[in-house]
Design a protein around this motif. Structure first.
Motif, mmCIF file in Angstrom:
data_model
loop_
_atom_site.group_PDB
_atom_site.id
_atom_site.type_symbol
_atom_site.label_atom_id
_atom_site.label_comp_id
_atom_site.label_asym_id
_atom_site.label_seq_id
_atom_site.Cartn_x
_atom_site.Cartn_y
_atom_site.Cartn_z
ATOM 1 N N SER A 191 -49.058 28.407 -28.953
ATOM 2 C CA SER A 191 -49.339 28.241 -27.523
ATOM 3 C C SER A 191 -49.267 29.600 -26.853
ATOM 4 O O SER A 191 -48.505 30.475 -27.271
ATOM 5 N N CYS A 192 -50.071 29.794 -25.813
ATOM 6 C CA CYS A 192 -50.050 31.074 -25.103
ATOM 7 C C CYS A 192 -50.067 30.830 -23.601
ATOM 8 O O CYS A 192 -50.525 29.781 -23.129
ATOM 9 N N SER A 193 -49.590 31.834 -22.863
ATOM 10 C CA SER A 193 -49.264 31.589 -21.463
ATOM 11 C C SER A 193 -49.491 32.812 -20.581
ATOM 12 O O SER A 193 -49.592 33.955 -21.054
ATOM 13 N N THR A 194 -49.503 32.544 -19.283
ATOM 14 C CA THR A 194 -49.539 33.596 -18.275
ATOM 15 C C THR A 194 -48.328 34.508 -18.391
ATOM 16 O O THR A 194 -48.363 35.658 -17.931
ATOM 17 N N ASP A 195 -47.255 34.023 -19.018
ATOM 18 C CA ASP A 195 -46.042 34.849 -19.148
ATOM 19 C C ASP A 195 -46.211 35.982 -20.168
ATOM 20 O O ASP A 195 -45.268 36.741 -20.417
ATOM 21 N N GLY A 196 -47.401 36.111 -20.776
ATOM 22 C CA GLY A 196 -47.670 37.221 -21.688
ATOM 23 C C GLY A 196 -47.234 36.993 -23.113
ATOM 24 O O GLY A 196 -47.244 37.931 -23.918
ATOM 25 N N THR A 197 -46.867 35.774 -23.467
ATOM 26 C CA THR A 197 -46.395 35.492 -24.818
ATOM 27 C C THR A 197 -47.283 34.477 -25.524
ATOM 28 O O THR A 197 -47.937 33.643 -24.895
ATOM 29 N N THR A 198 -47.272 34.577 -26.854
ATOM 30 C CA THR A 198 -47.828 33.557 -27.733
ATOM 31 C C THR A 198 -46.676 33.044 -28.587
ATOM 32 O O THR A 198 -45.986 33.845 -29.238
ATOM 33 N N VAL A 199 -46.450 31.749 -28.579
ATOM 34 C CA VAL A 199 -45.288 31.155 -29.247
ATOM 35 C C VAL A 199 -45.763 30.280 -30.406
ATOM 36 O O VAL A 199 -46.743 29.539 -30.281
ATOM 37 N N LEU A 200 -45.064 30.374 -31.531
ATOM 38 C CA LEU A 200 -45.321 29.510 -32.677
ATOM 39 C C LEU A 200 -44.231 28.459 -32.768
ATOM 40 O O LEU A 200 -43.038 28.766 -32.659
ATOM 41 N N TRP A 201 -44.640 27.199 -32.989
ATOM 42 C CA TRP A 201 -43.728 26.057 -33.024
ATOM 43 C C TRP A 201 -43.845 25.313 -34.357
ATOM 44 O O TRP A 201 -44.938 25.195 -34.906
ATOM 45 N N ASN A 202 -42.716 24.800 -34.824
ATOM 46 C CA ASN A 202 -42.711 23.882 -35.960
ATOM 47 C C ASN A 202 -43.042 22.498 -35.424
ATOM 48 O O ASN A 202 -42.303 21.942 -34.609
ATOM 49 N N THR A 203 -44.167 21.920 -35.860
ATOM 50 C CA THR A 203 -44.595 20.650 -35.279
ATOM 51 C C THR A 203 -43.728 19.466 -35.724
ATOM 52 O O THR A 203 -43.730 18.424 -35.076
ATOM 53 N N GLU A 204 -42.985 19.639 -36.818
ATOM 54 C CA GLU A 204 -42.175 18.523 -37.324
ATOM 55 C C GLU A 204 -40.907 18.311 -36.516
ATOM 56 O O GLU A 204 -40.435 17.190 -36.364
#
Length: 429
Positions: A71-84
């Motif tokens: 996911s990416c955002s106006t906050d300047g970050t791209t975050v990776l998540w474990n979907t499980e």
């Protein structure tokens, strides 16, 4: 025919993006959250919503395996998540700190791109979470990105209307003005248009923009012959800026969403309009097809995500031959069949189908009516000749339970057959 089967209304602000894996649907919003839903019944997962971003979330996408969500955002970050379990795996900050508008995994999951409002594009190592390469476009914000199906290059789209092509070393191969008033989205069809000589592959690329147009391009690239982008056609139908476009996973359909509040589904072979959907009450901002299932998700500034179900008649219209339709369904796994049953309001048959190991090939031998009204299985396995002989003598009860059988429809126990064959191969040598 396309039927609206479910509406998700959990976000408290505009829905910016939606994405499918084989078992999940992800949505993200101006409300700073990402939400995850099961495709079996569209219930939200226990660890949803995912919260970290401090400003609007613009884009979300699954890795090809579906185990990781970006996911990416106006906050300047791209975050990776474990979907499980919903745990954060990494937070990757855009070097410039600029708002990140788009992110996309490569087909082999090794890389992830992130494009920002200042025109920077970053290629990340998706395993180490480290920055691999960085580039930038001359003008405008990066708002769109798509990898070629073979992963050898990717395309970005800017708010100034340029399509820019990059190779896997972040070298700019080509840049071209595609939409006068700015690009909003682009997507590759996963299916090659044709195979040429010397290993040349042709891919279909769709782009859409503020000029109210959806354009189709033919793209080819080899390290020997180089890169070529050819304009093919413009699809009509929308009367306002087009904000989203996406190919179905078999490449036979293209969907677009617009400021005119409509969703249009095209046949990519004939470029005719198959369906126009007008359920949303505000701008349609995102649309996505599910892989190997007959589902379409559309998101809007009306804060909802609509889930649409296609019937087989629509798929027939979008395929030139019956064999192509069969090939699509034949590829379904048992899990894909279960998802399809749930979407058809046949959840009570999921357990029976799993017991009998019914996948896409088996499903092709059945009709919706037989699934809904006739198919009843007692859960036991019999020798085919013996059970057919039993039924032929007008015995409509189960040999094992003595309960009445509503139908004489039989399905093969393929798992048992394979186990027997393996035993025979081992013991007859």
């Amino acid at each position: 025919m396309v039927k609206l089967i479910h509406t998700l209304a959990d976000h408290s602000d505009d829905v910016n993006c939606c994405a499918f894996s084989f078992s999940l649907l992800a949505t993200c919003s101006l409300d700073k959250t990402i939400r995850l839903y099961s495709l079996h019944d569209f219930t939200e997962l226990p660890h949803s919503p995912l919260k970290f971003h401090t400003y609007a979330v613009h884009c979300c996408c699954f890795s090809p395996s579906g185990h990781i969500l970006a996911s990416c955002s106006t906050d300047g970050t791209t975050v990776l998540w474990n979907t499980e379990n919903g745990q954060m795996l990494a937070v990757m900050e855009q070097p410039s700190g600029s708002p990140v508008r788009v992110c996309q995994f490569s087909p082999d999951s090794r890389c992830l791109t992130s494009g920002a409002a200042d025109g920077t594009v970053v290629l990340w190592n998706a395993q180490s979470y480290k920055l691999y390469r960085c580039g930038n476009v001359k003008d405008g914000s990066l708002v769109a990105c798509a990898f070629s199906p073979n992963g050898s290059f990717f395309v970005t789209g800017s708010s100034c209307g340029d399509l820019t092509v990059w190779d896997d070393k972040m070298r700019c191969l080509h840049s071209e003005k595609a939409h006068d008033l700015g690009i909003t989205c682009c997507d590759f069809s996963s299916q090659p248009v044709s195979d040429g000589e010397q290993g040349l592959q042709f891919f279909r690329l769709a782009s859409c923009g503020q000029d109210c147009q959806v354009k189709i391009w033919i793209v080819s690239f080899t390290h020997i012959l180089g890169f070529e982008l050819k304009y093919k056609s413009t699809l009509s139908g929308h009367c306002a800026p087009v904000l989203a476009c996406a190919f179905s996973h078999d490449g036979q359909m293209l969907v677009s969403g617009s400021v005119d509040k409509s969703v249009i589904v095209y046949d990519t072979n004939t470029e005719n309009i198959l369906h126009t959907l007008t359920q949303h009450t505000r701008y349609v901002t995102t649309c996505a097809f599910a892989p190997n299932t007959l589902l379409l998700a559309t998101g809007s500034m009306d804060k909802t995500v609509n889930i649409w179900q296609f019937d087989l008649e629509t798929l027939c219209q979008a395929r030139s031959t019956e064999d192509q339709l069969k090939q699509f369904t034949e590829d379904w796994s048992e899990e894909d069949v279960s998802t399809w049953l749930c979407a058809q309001d046949l959840k009570d048959l999921v357990g029976i189908f799993k017991v009998n190991n019914i996948d896409g090939k088996e499903l092709l031998n059945l009709t919706k009516e037989s699934l809904a009204d006739d198919l009843k299985i007692d859960g036991y396995s019999y020798e085919k000749e013996a059970i057919e002989n039993w039924i032929s003598k007008k015995k409509r009860t189960s040999p094992m339970t003595n309960l009445v059988l509503p139908s004489a429809v039989l399905t093969p126990n393929r798992t048992l057959k394979m186990a027997i064959n393996r035993w025979l191969e081992t013991h007859q040598k």
